[in-house]
Scaffold this active site. Sequence first.
Site, PDB file in Angstrom:
ATOM      1  N   ARG A   1      44.891  44.858  36.960  1.00 45.82           N
ATOM      2  CA  ARG A   1      43.843  45.832  37.280  1.00 45.82           C
ATOM      3  C   ARG A   1      42.763  45.189  38.135  1.00 45.82           C
ATOM      4  NH1 ARG A   1      43.022  46.436  31.075  1.00 45.82           N
ATOM      5  NH2 ARG A   1      45.150  46.847  30.554  1.00 45.82           N
TER       6      ARG A   1
ATOM      7  N   LYS B   1      46.764  38.898  37.194  1.00 47.77           N
ATOM      8  CA  LYS B   1      48.152  39.340  37.077  1.00 47.77           C
ATOM      9  C   LYS B   1      48.444  39.770  35.649  1.00 47.77           C
ATOM     10  CE  LYS B   1      50.028  36.590  40.821  1.00 47.77           C
ATOM     11  NZ  LYS B   1      50.914  35.475  41.184  1.00 47.77           N
TER      12      LYS B   1
ATOM     13  N   ASP C   1      41.757  46.197  24.651  1.00 44.60           N
ATOM     14  CA  ASP C   1      42.829  46.996  24.069  1.00 44.60           C
ATOM     15  C   ASP C   1      42.372  48.428  23.781  1.00 44.60           C
ATOM     16  OD1 ASP C   1      41.079  46.188  22.062  1.00 44.60           O
ATOM     17  OD2 ASP C   1      42.655  45.944  20.558  1.00 44.60           O
TER      18      ASP C   1
END
Length: 120
Positions: free
Chosen positions: A112, A108, A81
């Site tokens: 990335r 998914k 995050d």
Amino acid sequence: MKPQELKEAMKGIVSISITPMTEDKKVDEEGFRKHARFLVNKGITQENGVLVVTGSTGECGALSIEERKRILEAVLDEVGDEIPIIALLATQAEGTTVIRNAEELKVKETDRITAVVSEL
């Protein structure tokens, strides 16, 4: 991460991460977490960089899907995050194998990946 977002992220710091290993040649997940945290603590953020994991420093062919999955889960849990994470799926396999590997890694959810394949 959408292509334009990746393009913008790649303008900053592109940290190609090592994969720490234990003495008995196992993936060191705790060492990987510490390394990722170190990079973030030294200033890599969503605004100025990206972290590339799972094989960019030569260990591509040596890591199993399970090892890549554990690394990706650890790094996403530790700093996912705080900094964009890109998982490398380099392989000598066909494109369909890479897709299957990506599905197993659940990339998914992260959106990335970068993949190198021998043929499609």
